[in-house]
Design an enzyme around this catalytic site. Structure first.
Site, PDB file in Angstrom:
ATOM      1  N   GLU A  26       0.880  -1.161   0.000  1.00  0.00           N
ATOM      2  CA  GLU A  26       0.000   0.000   0.000  1.00  0.00           C
ATOM      3  C   GLU A  26       0.925   1.220   0.000  1.00  0.00           C
ATOM      4  O   GLU A  26       1.880   1.279   0.766  1.00  0.00           O
ATOM      5  CB  GLU A  26      -0.878   0.012   1.245  1.00  0.00           C
ATOM      6  CG  GLU A  26      -1.859  -1.147   1.331  1.00  0.00           C
ATOM      7  CD  GLU A  26      -3.066  -0.949   0.442  1.00  0.00           C
ATOM      8  OE1 GLU A  26      -3.247   0.167  -0.075  1.00  0.00           O
ATOM      9  OE2 GLU A  26      -3.829  -1.907   0.264  1.00  0.00           O
ATOM     10  N   THR A  72      11.057   3.147  -0.366  1.00  0.00           N
ATOM     11  CA  THR A  72      10.815   4.556  -0.700  1.00  0.00           C
ATOM     12  C   THR A  72      11.742   5.477   0.070  1.00  0.00           C
ATOM     13  O   THR A  72      12.210   5.145   1.167  1.00  0.00           O
ATOM     14  CB  THR A  72       9.346   4.916  -0.375  1.00  0.00           C
ATOM     15  OG1 THR A  72       9.148   6.322  -0.516  1.00  0.00           O
ATOM     16  CG2 THR A  72       9.000   4.545   1.055  1.00  0.00           C
ATOM     17  N   ASP A  73      11.946   6.679  -0.479  1.00  0.00           N
ATOM     18  CA  ASP A  73      12.725   7.689   0.247  1.00  0.00           C
ATOM     19  C   ASP A  73      11.959   8.280   1.423  1.00  0.00           C
ATOM     20  O   ASP A  73      12.545   8.943   2.286  1.00  0.00           O
ATOM     21  CB  ASP A  73      13.189   8.798  -0.698  1.00  0.00           C
ATOM     22  CG  ASP A  73      12.055   9.552  -1.385  1.00  0.00           C
ATOM     23  OD1 ASP A  73      10.878   9.181  -1.201  1.00  0.00           O
ATOM     24  OD2 ASP A  73      12.346  10.517  -2.122  1.00  0.00           O
ATOM     25  N   GLU A  74      10.657   8.036   1.485  1.00  0.00           N
ATOM     26  CA  GLU A  74       9.854   8.644   2.552  1.00  0.00           C
ATOM     27  C   GLU A  74      10.212   8.105   3.935  1.00  0.00           C
ATOM     28  O   GLU A  74       9.872   8.716   4.951  1.00  0.00           O
ATOM     29  CB  GLU A  74       8.369   8.462   2.268  1.00  0.00           C
ATOM     30  CG  GLU A  74       7.925   9.177   1.002  1.00  0.00           C
ATOM     31  CD  GLU A  74       6.414   9.295   0.871  1.00  0.00           C
ATOM     32  OE1 GLU A  74       5.737   9.466   1.903  1.00  0.00           O
ATOM     33  OE2 GLU A  74       5.922   9.221  -0.262  1.00  0.00           O
ATOM     34  N   TYR A  77       2.016   5.533   6.219  1.00  0.00           N
ATOM     35  CA  TYR A  77       2.618   4.835   5.078  1.00  0.00           C
ATOM     36  C   TYR A  77       4.119   4.689   5.244  1.00  0.00           C
ATOM     37  O   TYR A  77       4.673   3.585   5.152  1.00  0.00           O
ATOM     38  CB  TYR A  77       2.303   5.581   3.775  1.00  0.00           C
ATOM     39  CG  TYR A  77       3.235   5.207   2.645  1.00  0.00           C
ATOM     40  CD1 TYR A  77       3.327   3.892   2.212  1.00  0.00           C
ATOM     41  CD2 TYR A  77       4.050   6.168   2.035  1.00  0.00           C
ATOM     42  CE1 TYR A  77       4.202   3.537   1.184  1.00  0.00           C
ATOM     43  CE2 TYR A  77       4.913   5.825   1.005  1.00  0.00           C
ATOM     44  CZ  TYR A  77       4.988   4.499   0.590  1.00  0.00           C
ATOM     45  OH  TYR A  77       5.863   4.153  -0.420  1.00  0.00           O
ATOM     46  N   LYS A 128       6.546   1.306   5.718  1.00  0.00           N
ATOM     47  CA  LYS A 128       7.651   0.939   4.836  1.00  0.00           C
ATOM     48  C   LYS A 128       8.970   0.886   5.601  1.00  0.00           C
ATOM     49  O   LYS A 128       9.822   0.031   5.324  1.00  0.00           O
ATOM     50  CB  LYS A 128       7.747   1.918   3.667  1.00  0.00           C
ATOM     51  CG  LYS A 128       6.639   1.791   2.656  1.00  0.00           C
ATOM     52  CD  LYS A 128       6.611   0.422   1.973  1.00  0.00           C
ATOM     53  CE  LYS A 128       7.777   0.222   1.033  1.00  0.00           C
ATOM     54  NZ  LYS A 128       7.664  -1.090   0.297  1.00  0.00           N
ATOM     55  N   ARG A 134      -2.368  18.459   3.792  1.00  0.00           N
ATOM     56  CA  ARG A 134      -2.642  17.238   4.538  1.00  0.00           C
ATOM     57  C   ARG A 134      -1.841  17.226   5.837  1.00  0.00           C
ATOM     58  O   ARG A 134      -0.776  17.872   5.934  1.00  0.00           O
ATOM     59  CB  ARG A 134      -2.320  16.003   3.699  1.00  0.00           C
ATOM     60  CG  ARG A 134      -0.853  15.723   3.471  1.00  0.00           C
ATOM     61  CD  ARG A 134      -0.711  14.474   2.604  1.00  0.00           C
ATOM     62  NE  ARG A 134       0.678  14.202   2.285  1.00  0.00           N
ATOM     63  CZ  ARG A 134       1.076  13.582   1.174  1.00  0.00           C
ATOM     64  NH1 ARG A 134       0.190  13.203   0.279  1.00  0.00           N
ATOM     65  NH2 ARG A 134       2.343  13.354   0.951  1.00  0.00           N
TER      66      ARG A 134
END
Length: 354
Positions: A84, A134-136, A160, A164, A291
């Site tokens: 997701e 991911t870089d997040e 999210y 990850k 957000r």
């Protein structure tokens, strides 16, 4: 010899499968996808009848299914895309992100560990578990901060990115504790064909063509590094082929852009390629409430993959975004098919309140 790809009907996964099988000499692909809202068999329509592509509708959390696929197809690698991946959806419903990204990755790792334990000799030495992240996971950067290197501490700020980050830690632990031969790649924001239109670039394209508002969070100055999806696929192939076991490689596009600049670029390309008699598409830009916890800036330092494996992106942002906009203009049926009632309900619920 085969490879097992998880999430291979999603945006990045389907591009990877298509890119992989474009090579006539490539190993066959076993493609496991749960076909949630963002998974789309139509992405893979060009592979219909291709014996090298074996699609399986199923969940990475189904241990019996994963065990059966590993035992019967004996892959030499698992490339794990299934996740997701939408921050906004994770804010509304974090449970699905924990289930797929954390529990699903755990189940897949355990199945891979058991399977790897049955291999011998060259087959065991050659096996790889490639985890796509991911870089997040690194958090947010200030304007003057250097880009994220692989050694940057993890500071996830959304459900999210936290899910990850957890999956990244599991992959690392399974290597250090059990010796599982893993590779991890952390990518920047992808864009390109087959991108589900909840994300910024495809949302702007489809809304503009429909004459709908183009919602921009806050002041639109959130900065991301943008990576054309086919470049991401080539980076994954490079790491899978030559990456050092247990290592992480950042894959980035060397393209830092503010969200507002992205939207304006899309508008300008549409003005050129599909002009609207009502006027410039930029007239549709609408600023909406930001957000919660919106990270201000991401940037990827991709020097390690270039230094060790000789990889660099082939596309500039200018060439990649033009190809992307043209793809959406050329595939109206695909766009119409993915904009189901459920998608429309999501957009109405999420942006209507802003």
């Amino acid at each position: 010899m085969t490879i097992l790809v998880t999430g291979g009907a999603g945006f990045i996964g389907s591009n990877f499968v298509l890119d992989w099988l474009a090579d006539p000499a490539a190993e066959p692909v076993v493609n496991l996808d749960a076909l949630t809202y963002a998974g789309n068999r139509a992405n893979l329509a060009s592979l219909d009848g291709d014996a090298r592509h074996h699609f399986v509708h199923g969940d990475i959390g189904d241990r019996a299914l994963v065990d059966q696929l590993l035992a019967s197809h004996r892959p030499r690698a698992i490339v794990h895309f299934a996740a997701e991946s939408h921050v906004d959806r994770s804010i509304h419903g974090p449970g699905a992100f924990m289930k797929t990204n954390v529990e699903g990755t755990f189940t897949l790792l355990e199945a891979a560990r058991a399977y790897w334990g049955t291999l011998e000799g060259e087959a065991k030495a050659a096996f790889r578990f490639h985890h796509v992240s991911t870089d997040e996971v690194y958090g947010s950067l200030k304007p003057s901060d250097p880009p994220f290197a692989e050694t940057h501490p993890y500071e996830p700020n959304s459900p999210y990115s936290a899910s990850k980050a957890a999956s990244d830690h599991l992959v690392r632990a399974w290597h250090h504790t059990y010796g599982l031969p893993v590779l991890t790649t952390n990518c920047s924001n992808n864009y390109g064909p087959y991108h589900f239109p909840e994300k910024l670039i495809p949302l702007m394209i489809v809304n503009a063509l429909a004459g709908k508002p183009l919602p921009v969070y806050g002041d639109g100055q959130q900065i991301r590094d943008w990576l054309y999806v086919k470049d991401h696929c080539s980076g994954i192939r490079a790491v899978l082929a030559g990456g050092r076991l247990g290592e992480t490689y950042n894959i980035g596009g060397w393209n830092e852009k503010a969200n507002l600049d992205i939207v304006q670029t899309v508008c300008a390309l549409l003005d050129e390629l599909r002009p609207d008699p009502a006027g410039p598409y930029s007239r549709l830009i609408t600023y909406v409430t930001d957000r919660p916890g919106h990270d201000r800036r991401y940037a990827i330092d991709a020097r390690k993959i270039e230094r060790e494996l000789g990889w660099r992106p082939a596309e500039t942002f200018e060439t990649g975004i033009r190809k992307t906009v043209q793809w959406y203009l050329d595939h109206p049926d695909w766009v119409a098919d993915v904009q189901s009632g459920a998608y429309q309900a999501w957009v109405g619920t999420h942006y209507g309140a802003r």
